[in-house]
Design a protein around this motif. Structure first.
Motif, mmCIF file in Angstrom:
data_model
loop_
_atom_site.group_PDB
_atom_site.id
_atom_site.type_symbol
_atom_site.label_atom_id
_atom_site.label_comp_id
_atom_site.label_asym_id
_atom_site.label_seq_id
_atom_site.Cartn_x
_atom_site.Cartn_y
_atom_site.Cartn_z
ATOM 1 N N THR A 1 -4.252 7.980 -1.182
ATOM 2 C CA THR A 1 -5.863 7.074 -0.601
ATOM 3 C C THR A 1 -5.654 6.329 0.810
ATOM 4 O O THR A 1 -6.188 5.179 1.374
ATOM 5 C CB THR A 1 -5.462 5.597 -1.483
ATOM 6 O OG1 THR A 1 -4.274 5.765 -1.301
ATOM 7 C CG2 THR A 1 -6.455 5.565 -2.589
ATOM 8 N N LEU A 2 -4.983 7.535 1.809
ATOM 9 C CA LEU A 2 -4.092 7.844 3.450
ATOM 10 C C LEU A 2 -5.917 7.258 4.057
ATOM 11 O O LEU A 2 -7.356 8.022 3.552
ATOM 12 C CB LEU A 2 -3.655 7.900 3.868
ATOM 13 C CG LEU A 2 -2.162 8.552 2.963
ATOM 14 C CD1 LEU A 2 -0.978 9.408 3.866
ATOM 15 C CD2 LEU A 2 -1.401 7.116 4.060
ATOM 16 N N THR A 3 -5.775 6.601 4.892
ATOM 17 C CA THR A 3 -7.379 7.008 5.997
ATOM 18 C C THR A 3 -6.470 8.508 6.879
ATOM 19 O O THR A 3 -5.567 9.093 7.069
ATOM 20 C CB THR A 3 -6.978 6.113 6.465
ATOM 21 O OG1 THR A 3 -5.618 6.095 7.925
ATOM 22 C CG2 THR A 3 -7.658 5.273 6.471
ATOM 23 N N ASP A 4 -7.367 8.655 7.665
ATOM 24 C CA ASP A 4 -7.034 10.224 8.074
ATOM 25 C C ASP A 4 -6.112 9.494 9.239
ATOM 26 O O ASP A 4 -5.376 10.501 9.326
ATOM 27 C CB ASP A 4 -8.670 10.868 9.075
ATOM 28 C CG ASP A 4 -9.579 11.249 8.055
ATOM 29 O OD1 ASP A 4 -9.594 10.671 6.971
ATOM 30 O OD2 ASP A 4 -10.485 12.065 8.505
ATOM 31 N N GLU A 5 -6.171 8.660 9.655
ATOM 32 C CA GLU A 5 -5.570 8.411 10.943
ATOM 33 C C GLU A 5 -4.225 8.210 10.086
ATOM 34 O O GLU A 5 -2.921 8.210 11.097
ATOM 35 C CB GLU A 5 -6.071 7.071 11.720
ATOM 36 C CG GLU A 5 -6.993 7.017 12.721
ATOM 37 C CD GLU A 5 -8.523 7.393 11.381
ATOM 38 O OE1 GLU A 5 -8.265 6.804 10.203
ATOM 39 O OE2 GLU A 5 -9.656 7.364 11.670
ATOM 40 N N GLU A 6 -4.197 6.836 9.311
ATOM 41 C CA GLU A 6 -2.573 7.021 8.615
ATOM 42 C C GLU A 6 -1.810 8.992 8.052
ATOM 43 O O GLU A 6 -0.982 8.943 8.326
ATOM 44 C CB GLU A 6 -3.142 6.307 7.362
ATOM 45 C CG GLU A 6 -3.354 5.111 7.623
ATOM 46 C CD GLU A 6 -3.872 4.505 6.370
ATOM 47 O OE1 GLU A 6 -3.275 3.242 6.113
ATOM 48 O OE2 GLU A 6 -3.566 4.773 5.459
ATOM 49 N N ARG B 1 0.833 -1.333 -0.229
ATOM 50 C CA ARG B 1 -0.064 -0.028 0.272
ATOM 51 C C ARG B 1 0.476 0.939 0.175
ATOM 52 O O ARG B 1 1.261 1.578 -1.135
ATOM 53 C CB ARG B 1 -1.197 -0.205 1.272
ATOM 54 C CG ARG B 1 -1.978 -0.811 1.414
ATOM 55 C CD ARG B 1 -3.518 -0.517 2.110
ATOM 56 N NE ARG B 1 -4.081 0.251 2.043
ATOM 57 C CZ ARG B 1 -4.037 1.736 2.892
ATOM 58 N NH1 ARG B 1 -3.083 0.913 4.286
ATOM 59 N NH2 ARG B 1 -4.744 2.260 3.046
ATOM 60 N N LEU C 1 -7.895 15.616 3.190
ATOM 61 C CA LEU C 1 -6.581 15.089 3.517
ATOM 62 C C LEU C 1 -5.725 16.012 3.589
ATOM 63 O O LEU C 1 -4.882 16.124 4.421
ATOM 64 C CB LEU C 1 -6.256 13.862 2.410
ATOM 65 C CG LEU C 1 -6.814 12.503 2.786
ATOM 66 C CD1 LEU C 1 -5.972 11.474 1.888
ATOM 67 C CD2 LEU C 1 -6.328 11.614 4.097
ATOM 68 N N ARG D 1 -11.626 13.636 -1.503
ATOM 69 C CA ARG D 1 -10.533 13.004 -0.455
ATOM 70 C C ARG D 1 -8.889 13.258 -0.600
ATOM 71 O O ARG D 1 -8.677 13.529 0.431
ATOM 72 C CB ARG D 1 -10.242 11.673 -0.852
ATOM 73 C CG ARG D 1 -9.615 10.788 -0.029
ATOM 74 C CD ARG D 1 -10.332 10.482 1.441
ATOM 75 N NE ARG D 1 -9.776 9.892 2.625
ATOM 76 C CZ ARG D 1 -9.776 10.384 3.761
ATOM 77 N NH1 ARG D 1 -10.950 10.641 3.921
ATOM 78 N NH2 ARG D 1 -9.069 9.382 4.483
#
Length: 481
Positions: A454-459, A53, A367, A363
């Motif tokens: 494509t990261l999540t908020d946490e990432e 990823r 981000l 997105r």
């Protein structure tokens, strides 16, 4: 380049001349052991053996968070099964056909997708394999456009200082990055001149408004047209958001409307180089879609076009340019072996459809808000951070020795590379993009952040906190804070 373990080998006997790749490798005792001509001939880079990823897995077992997508390339992360399937399916159909004689379905579909993404404002797509090739093709396309219009005297281009448009000789001539040009300057084209970039941190006068700054830059461009003879100028070339050369510097409002007016006044074209800042990187698929309704005549794209799954880039031209060819010779006198490559086009088409279907443009905007807010909150007051700037998921941090005077660090300090190297330590495990020449083409340090969409908020929070931690630790370990 980060330190790496180099395995040494016994030298070949003094009386024996190496006759094979193995013996040649054994003879290399004072340099890197790899037979690849890496950027450094003295030290081998870390070897990436796999990817997961958003992480690169190194031969030493490290999992490194790729915070820049390489060079703002890997915008959807690694190993997306949909792209891999598209490549595999195309392999089962046709791998290659020469574009001089044949077309292929993936390149046609990719061109349709790209033209649709502009709302029909662009008309044709020329597919190549790298951003440098795209700039070379754009230059030749521009020149031939004016020949088709019976204006063969137009041979001059105007670009900007502290810009980067590619590494081949034509593209390097177009760029204004002094250090990258320096060694090859005697070989560069003499029909390209440079004006000031739109860099408000270093270019605006104290108390100067955006409007006054834009007017001053437009006058400078107009004066350069006059110096060259307006009838001799082909085009003005600029990046909507300057990438590696300046570290993610967007223009101020009204700038591109002003320079487009100058180009239109003298019948020249506007070329926007979006190789690094385009394809969703700044929050819209095309960076020019945020520039006051200004549409380029010719546009270059790359990097995020194929997201690193295959080498691919492209030139896009508007209808005015295409009409000149249709009403003239009907033939673009340019071509390349891998032009419109079927597998590369299939990969890029899959990437672009993923960006659309997965809602990755909004997105990226979301981000980007997280990234910018944390960077500003944590680093804006840092004594050696002069400026934080960017747009979408394309942000730069400029380091200065003196925050008040904006004086850059001495070159020998190698600040940006030191930050990069520290990031690759096992404590931080993050890859940051270093850059130099930010202040005057030689001096000046910045790092660039260009994470995947494509990261999540946490990432994203983890990524930006790591980046901030690396910066803080570097200056702390130098005893400066």
């Amino acid at each position: 380049m980060a330190p790496a373990t180099v395995v040494s080998a016994d030298p070949a006997p003094a009386a024996t001349k190496p006759t094979s790749s193995t013996s040649t490798k054994q003879a290399a005792t004072t340099a890197g052991s790899s037979n690849v001509f890496h950027n450094s001939t003295l030290q081998d880079p870390h070897t990436v053996v796999a990817a997961d990823r958003h992480h690169l897995i190194l031969a030493n077992g490290q999992r490194v968070l790729d915070a820049t997508g390489g060079a703002a390339v890997a915008c959807i992360g690694q190993s997306d099964q949909r792209v891999k399937q598209a490549i595999a399916e195309q392999l089962d159909k046709v791998q290659y056909c020469h574009a001089l004689f044949f077309g292929n379905t993936p390149s046609e579909e990719l061109a349709n997708e790209l033209i649709d993404s502009t709302g029909g404002k662009m008309a044709k797509v020329f597919i190549v394999s790298s951003g440098s090739e795209a700039m070379e093709a754009a230059m030749k396309l521009t020149r031939q456009y004016f020949v088709e219009l019976s204006q063969p005297q137009r041979t001059q281009f105007i670009a900007r200082h502290e810009s980067y448009h590619g590494i081949t000789l034509g593209a390097l001539s177009m760029g204004g990055h002094k250090f990258r040009r320096e060694l090859f300057k005697p070989m560069l084209l003499n029909n390209i001149s440079h004006v000031s970039p739109c860099n408000p941190y270093r270019g605006k006068h104290d108390g100067e408004s955006d409007e006054a700054y834009v007017a001053r830059l437009a006058r400078e461009l107009d004066d350069e047209f006059q110096r060259l003879g307006p009838e001799n100028v082909c085009a003005f070339v600029a990046e909507p958001v300057v990438g590696a050369a300046l570290g993610c510097v967007p223009s101020v409002p009204g700038y591109f409307r002003a320079v487009k007016s100058v180009c239109d006044k003298y019948g020249a074209l506007l070329i926007m180089d979006e190789v690094m800042c385009g394809m969703g990187r700044t929050g819209t698929l095309h960076a020019w879609q945020q520039e006051d309704g200004v549409v380029p005549d010719i546009q270059t794209i790359g990097k995020g076009l194929g997201a690193g799954y295959m080498p691919i880039a492209a030139v896009m031209a508007n209808q005015k340019v295409v009409d000149a060819f249709n009403n003239g010779t009907g033939s673009f006198r340019h071509g390349q072996t891998y032009q419109g490559h079927a597998i590369a086009s299939a990969a890029a088409l899959a990437v672009q459809r993923i960006i659309k279907s997965d809602g990755l443009l909004p997105r990226a905007q979301h981000l980007g808000n997280i990234l910018s807010s944390v960077l500003i909150e944590r680093l804006a007051s840092h004594p050696f951070v002069g400026n934080i700037r960017g747009r979408g998921l394309f942000w730069g941090i400029e380091f200065v020795a003196d925050k008040k005077t904006k004086e850059p660090f001495d070159l020998k300090e190698k600040i940006s590379m030191a930050v990069h190297d520290r990031g690759l330590s096992t404590k931080w495990n993050i890859s940051l993009f270093p850059g130099t020449g930010t202040a005057d083409g030689y001096k000046g340090d910045h790092i660039l952040l260009a994470p995947p969409y494509t990261l999540t908020d946490e990432e994203m929070l983890d990524l930006v906190h790591r980046a901030v931690g690396v910066v803080e630790e570097e200056f702390r370990e130098r005893g400066l804070v």
